[in-house]
Design a protein around this motif. Structure first.
Motif, PDB file in Angstrom:
ATOM      1  N   VAL A 259       0.838  -1.199   0.000  1.00 37.71           N
ATOM      2  CA  VAL A 259       0.000   0.000   0.000  1.00 37.71           C
ATOM      3  C   VAL A 259       0.877   1.254   0.000  1.00 37.71           C
ATOM      4  CG1 VAL A 259      -1.636   1.342   1.384  1.00 37.71           C
ATOM      5  CG2 VAL A 259      -2.015  -1.106   1.034  1.00 37.71           C
ATOM      6  N   VAL A 260       1.954   1.241   0.794  1.00 38.79           N
ATOM      7  CA  VAL A 260       2.866   2.400   0.811  1.00 38.79           C
ATOM      8  C   VAL A 260       3.480   2.603  -0.570  1.00 38.79           C
ATOM      9  CG1 VAL A 260       5.036   3.276   1.724  1.00 38.79           C
ATOM     10  CG2 VAL A 260       3.348   2.292   3.282  1.00 38.79           C
ATOM     11  N   LEU A 261       3.958   1.532  -1.192  1.00 41.67           N
ATOM     12  CA  LEU A 261       4.550   1.650  -2.526  1.00 41.67           C
ATOM     13  C   LEU A 261       3.534   2.187  -3.533  1.00 41.67           C
ATOM     14  CD1 LEU A 261       6.631  -1.650  -2.826  1.00 41.67           C
ATOM     15  CD2 LEU A 261       7.513   0.681  -2.567  1.00 41.67           C
ATOM     16  N   HIS A 262       2.311   1.709  -3.424  1.00 39.95           N
ATOM     17  CA  HIS A 262       1.271   2.182  -4.332  1.00 39.95           C
ATOM     18  C   HIS A 262       1.052   3.688  -4.177  1.00 39.95           C
ATOM     19  CE1 HIS A 262      -2.613   2.841  -6.184  1.00 39.95           C
ATOM     20  NE2 HIS A 262      -3.043   3.299  -5.029  1.00 39.95           N
ATOM     21  N   HIS A 263       0.927   4.147  -2.936  1.00 42.61           N
ATOM     22  CA  HIS A 263       0.671   5.575  -2.721  1.00 42.61           C
ATOM     23  C   HIS A 263       1.871   6.422  -3.152  1.00 42.61           C
ATOM     24  CE1 HIS A 263      -3.244   5.230  -1.015  1.00 42.61           C
ATOM     25  NE2 HIS A 263      -2.860   4.542   0.040  1.00 42.61           N
ATOM     26  N   LEU A 264       3.073   5.930  -2.906  1.00 42.04           N
ATOM     27  CA  LEU A 264       4.249   6.664  -3.372  1.00 42.04           C
ATOM     28  C   LEU A 264       4.257   6.772  -4.897  1.00 42.04           C
ATOM     29  CD1 LEU A 264       7.057   5.205  -1.066  1.00 42.04           C
ATOM     30  CD2 LEU A 264       6.013   7.479  -0.923  1.00 42.04           C
ATOM     31  N   LEU A 267       1.676   9.359  -5.896  1.00 45.41           N
ATOM     32  CA  LEU A 267       2.127  10.716  -5.572  1.00 45.41           C
ATOM     33  C   LEU A 267       3.145  11.210  -6.588  1.00 45.41           C
ATOM     34  CD1 LEU A 267       2.453  10.369  -1.689  1.00 45.41           C
ATOM     35  CD2 LEU A 267       0.868  11.898  -2.884  1.00 45.41           C
ATOM     36  N   MET A 268       4.005  10.316  -7.060  1.00 46.06           N
ATOM     37  CA  MET A 268       4.978  10.712  -8.077  1.00 46.06           C
ATOM     38  C   MET A 268       4.303  10.965  -9.421  1.00 46.06           C
ATOM     39  SD  MET A 268       8.229   8.224  -7.220  1.00 46.06           S
ATOM     40  CE  MET A 268       8.865   8.082  -5.553  1.00 46.06           C
ATOM     41  N   LEU A 269       3.338  10.135  -9.776  1.00 48.95           N
ATOM     42  CA  LEU A 269       2.639  10.315 -11.057  1.00 48.95           C
ATOM     43  C   LEU A 269       1.892  11.644 -11.105  1.00 48.95           C
ATOM     44  CD1 LEU A 269       1.142   6.769 -11.811  1.00 48.95           C
ATOM     45  CD2 LEU A 269       3.081   7.895 -12.939  1.00 48.95           C
ATOM     46  N   ARG A 293       2.000  -8.259  -7.314  1.00 54.44           N
ATOM     47  CA  ARG A 293       2.124  -7.956  -8.750  1.00 54.44           C
ATOM     48  C   ARG A 293       1.461  -9.051  -9.591  1.00 54.44           C
ATOM     49  NH1 ARG A 293       5.463  -3.806 -10.190  1.00 54.44           N
ATOM     50  NH2 ARG A 293       7.088  -3.134  -8.721  1.00 54.44           N
ATOM     51  N   ARG A 294       1.681 -10.306  -9.231  1.00 47.76           N
ATOM     52  CA  ARG A 294       1.079 -11.408  -9.982  1.00 47.76           C
ATOM     53  C   ARG A 294      -0.441 -11.357  -9.896  1.00 47.76           C
ATOM     54  NH1 ARG A 294       5.096 -14.631  -7.372  1.00 47.76           N
ATOM     55  NH2 ARG A 294       3.499 -15.764  -6.193  1.00 47.76           N
ATOM     56  N   ILE A 303      -8.856  -8.283  -6.473  1.00 52.16           N
ATOM     57  CA  ILE A 303      -8.152  -7.077  -6.917  1.00 52.16           C
ATOM     58  C   ILE A 303      -9.163  -6.121  -7.560  1.00 52.16           C
ATOM     59  CG2 ILE A 303      -6.518  -6.206  -8.654  1.00 52.16           C
ATOM     60  CD1 ILE A 303      -5.075  -7.346  -6.304  1.00 52.16           C
ATOM     61  N   ARG A 304      -8.968  -4.835  -7.344  1.00 52.15           N
ATOM     62  CA  ARG A 304      -9.851  -3.842  -7.975  1.00 52.15           C
ATOM     63  C   ARG A 304      -9.532  -3.769  -9.467  1.00 52.15           C
ATOM     64  NH1 ARG A 304     -10.780   1.191  -3.870  1.00 52.15           N
ATOM     65  NH2 ARG A 304     -12.245   1.656  -5.543  1.00 52.15           N
ATOM     66  N   ARG A 305     -10.150  -4.678 -10.193  1.00 50.86           N
ATOM     67  CA  ARG A 305      -9.805  -4.839 -11.608  1.00 50.86           C
ATOM     68  C   ARG A 305     -10.175  -3.618 -12.449  1.00 50.86           C
ATOM     69  NH1 ARG A 305     -12.245 -10.750 -12.643  1.00 50.86           N
ATOM     70  NH2 ARG A 305     -13.676 -10.056 -11.019  1.00 50.86           N
ATOM     71  N   ASP A 306     -11.159  -2.850 -12.005  1.00 51.23           N
ATOM     72  CA  ASP A 306     -11.524  -1.648 -12.750  1.00 51.23           C
ATOM     73  C   ASP A 306     -10.384  -0.631 -12.750  1.00 51.23           C
ATOM     74  OD1 ASP A 306     -11.938  -1.441  -9.954  1.00 51.23           O
ATOM     75  OD2 ASP A 306     -13.145   0.366 -10.229  1.00 51.23           O
ATOM     76  N   ARG A 307      -9.477  -0.750 -11.784  1.00 47.82           N
ATOM     77  CA  ARG A 307      -8.372   0.206 -11.691  1.00 47.82           C
ATOM     78  C   ARG A 307      -7.049  -0.335 -12.214  1.00 47.82           C
ATOM     79  NH1 ARG A 307      -8.412   3.460  -5.947  1.00 47.82           N
ATOM     80  NH2 ARG A 307     -10.509   4.323  -6.050  1.00 47.82           N
ATOM     81  N   TRP A 308      -6.784  -1.634 -11.981  1.00 47.57           N
ATOM     82  CA  TRP A 308      -5.404  -2.059 -12.083  1.00 47.57           C
ATOM     83  C   TRP A 308      -5.088  -3.100 -13.134  1.00 47.57           C
ATOM     84  CZ3 TRP A 308      -3.334   1.789 -10.423  1.00 47.57           C
ATOM     85  CH2 TRP A 308      -3.763   2.437  -9.267  1.00 47.57           C
ATOM     86  N   VAL A 309      -6.052  -3.747 -13.729  1.00 44.98           N
ATOM     87  CA  VAL A 309      -5.718  -4.746 -14.730  1.00 44.98           C
ATOM     88  C   VAL A 309      -4.994  -4.068 -15.899  1.00 44.98           C
ATOM     89  CG1 VAL A 309      -6.626  -6.356 -16.428  1.00 44.98           C
ATOM     90  CG2 VAL A 309      -7.552  -6.343 -14.121  1.00 44.98           C
ATOM     91  N   GLY A 310      -3.798  -4.549 -16.220  1.00 50.87           N
ATOM     92  CA  GLY A 310      -3.019  -3.980 -17.308  1.00 50.87           C
ATOM     93  C   GLY A 310      -2.301  -2.694 -16.948  1.00 50.87           C
ATOM     94  N   ARG A 311      -2.351  -2.295 -15.679  1.00 51.02           N
ATOM     95  CA  ARG A 311      -1.680  -1.065 -15.273  1.00 51.02           C
ATOM     96  C   ARG A 311      -0.705  -1.352 -14.126  1.00 51.02           C
ATOM     97  NH1 ARG A 311      -6.171   3.156 -13.818  1.00 51.02           N
ATOM     98  NH2 ARG A 311      -4.343   4.497 -13.669  1.00 51.02           N
ATOM     99  N   ASP A 312       0.244  -0.461 -13.944  1.00 54.77           N
ATOM    100  CA  ASP A 312       1.266  -0.617 -12.924  1.00 54.77           C
ATOM    101  C   ASP A 312       0.763   0.021 -11.631  1.00 54.77           C
ATOM    102  OD1 ASP A 312       3.486  -0.834 -11.364  1.00 54.77           O
ATOM    103  OD2 ASP A 312       4.805   0.308 -12.674  1.00 54.77           O
ATOM    104  N   ALA A 313       0.580  -0.807 -10.613  1.00 53.97           N
ATOM    105  CA  ALA A 313       0.061  -0.300  -9.333  1.00 53.97           C
ATOM    106  C   ALA A 313       1.161   0.166  -8.388  1.00 53.97           C
ATOM    107  CB  ALA A 313      -0.771  -1.375  -8.647  1.00 53.97           C
ATOM    108  N   PHE A 314       2.420  -0.216  -8.677  1.00 55.56           N
ATOM    109  CA  PHE A 314       3.484   0.038  -7.715  1.00 55.56           C
ATOM    110  C   PHE A 314       4.654   0.844  -8.264  1.00 55.56           C
ATOM    111  CE2 PHE A 314       1.602  -4.138  -6.715  1.00 55.56           C
ATOM    112  CZ  PHE A 314       1.022  -3.825  -5.497  1.00 55.56           C
ATOM    113  N   GLY A 315       4.753   1.004  -9.543  1.00 56.35           N
ATOM    114  CA  GLY A 315       5.956   1.617 -10.095  1.00 56.35           C
ATOM    115  C   GLY A 315       7.031   0.561 -10.289  1.00 56.35           C
ATOM    116  N   SER A 316       7.996   0.860 -11.154  1.00 53.98           N
ATOM    117  CA  SER A 316       9.025  -0.140 -11.470  1.00 53.98           C
ATOM    118  C   SER A 316      10.067  -0.215 -10.365  1.00 53.98           C
ATOM    119  CB  SER A 316       9.681   0.218 -12.783  1.00 53.98           C
ATOM    120  OG  SER A 316      10.252   1.506 -12.721  1.00 53.98           O
TER     121      SER A 316
END
Length: 316
Positions: A259-264, A267-269, A293-294, A303-316
């Motif tokens: 969750v912390v990685l996601h919010h960071l 915030l950067m985006l 990630r998997r 998983i909240r598929r409406d938000r995250w399927v095919g998208r990066d939730a954490f950053g590289s």
């Protein structure tokens, strides 16, 4: 404490009563004995000592264990239960099994470290001090895990079936509806329920009716508004970065780090904080991030598929 569900079934509260850890609920019918959750007691010494007490029933007489999620206070006693004779299946969701494969060996390693430290310091009453269980025993326990899907009725014993639904607490977490076939009654175990606004996981799935509900409610009287906290986190990071400093964020490996990685990342985006390098310095947390990630990539049910399927939730 023992409660009757009606008919011949009883529930005995072996943990998470009088304290918030050590979740263990024994369900018994005329022909079955099933344990819902099998967690470690944590915190005060008087609670931790309960991990060493003889289990109230013969572990070998337990037909199966059902697990709500992979936090240690809900799953961490399994290796000890197996050492004492439990030989049945452990039913859980796929991601709970994935996380248990990280959490249980780590717990066994810590048990061994604690015993070694006690022996070096000489403060244990036992000579030598022994671990509650070892890392090797924890890994052996994993062979008993049996994955069951969400929203599917699964036979547990001849007279008990279970249905797991998303609980929104951590990845793979579930409520467990246990149907007592002969009495046509249902007992619902909440496990730990998540908040409706978890950024990665769906809100807890409202269960169908139950005759008895066993609900864990450690934070049941609190309301959580994360918006202000996220804004404040962004302000602190931006301020620290502006003066050339480093931000250290302590976080639990399972769910909190993710969750912390996601919010960071978010915030950067949005430009609320500069694009900064980030480091996760604990192997257990890195393994857990990989499991998340998997799950995001696979579009898991919780998983909240409406938000995250095919998208990066954490950053590289």
């Amino acid at each position: 404490m023992t409660a009757r569900t009606g008919g011949s079934a009883t529930i005995t509260f072996l943990g998470a009563a009088g304290t918030v850890t050590g979740s263990r609920f024994l369900v018994e019918t005329a022909t079955s004995r099933v344990l819902v959750d099998c967690g470690l007691f944590q915190g005060l010494k008087e609670h931790r000592l309960r991990n060493w007490a003889p289990f109230p029933v013969d572990p070998g007489s337990i037909d199966a264990v059902l697990v709500t999620h992979a936090h240690v206070d809900h799953i961490g006693y399994h290796p000890r239960l197996c050492r004492e004779g439990f030989a049945g299946p452990v039913l859980c969701t796929e991601r709970t099994a994935d996380l248990a494969a990280i959490v249980l060996p780590d717990s066994g390693h810590l048990q061994e470290e604690d015993a070694a430290r006690a022996n070096r310091a000489g403060w244990s009453r036992h000579h030598p001090a022994l671990p509650l269980y070892t890392e090797a025993e924890a890994r052996t326990t994993l062979r008993r895990l049996r994955v069951v899907p969400f929203d599917t009725t699964t036979a547990v014993t001849a007279d008990l079936t279970a249905t797991l639904r998303p609980a929104g607490h951590i990845l793979g977490s579930a409520t467990i509806a246990l149907d007592l076939g002969r009495s046509a009654r249902r007992v619902l175990f909440s496990g730990d329920l998540g908040r409706p606004n978890h950024p990665l996981l769906v809100a807890p799935d409202p269960p169908e009716g139950a005759d008895v509900v066993v609900m864990e409610s450690t934070y049941g009287a609190r309301r959580h508004d994360e918006t202000a906290a996220i804004d404040r986190l962004g302000q602190i990071i931006a301020m620290t970065a502006a003066r050339g400093g480093t931000v250290v964020v302590p976080a639990f490996a399972v769910d909190r780090t993710e969750v912390v990685l996601h919010h960071l990342h978010r915030l950067m985006l949005t430009g609320a904080v500069p694009d900064l390098p980030g480091y996760v310095d604990r192997p257990m947390a890195l393994q857990t991030v990989d499991v998340y990630r998997r799950a995001v990539a696979a579009g898991d049910v919780d998983i909240r598929r409406d938000r995250w399927v095919g998208r990066d939730a954490f950053g590289s």
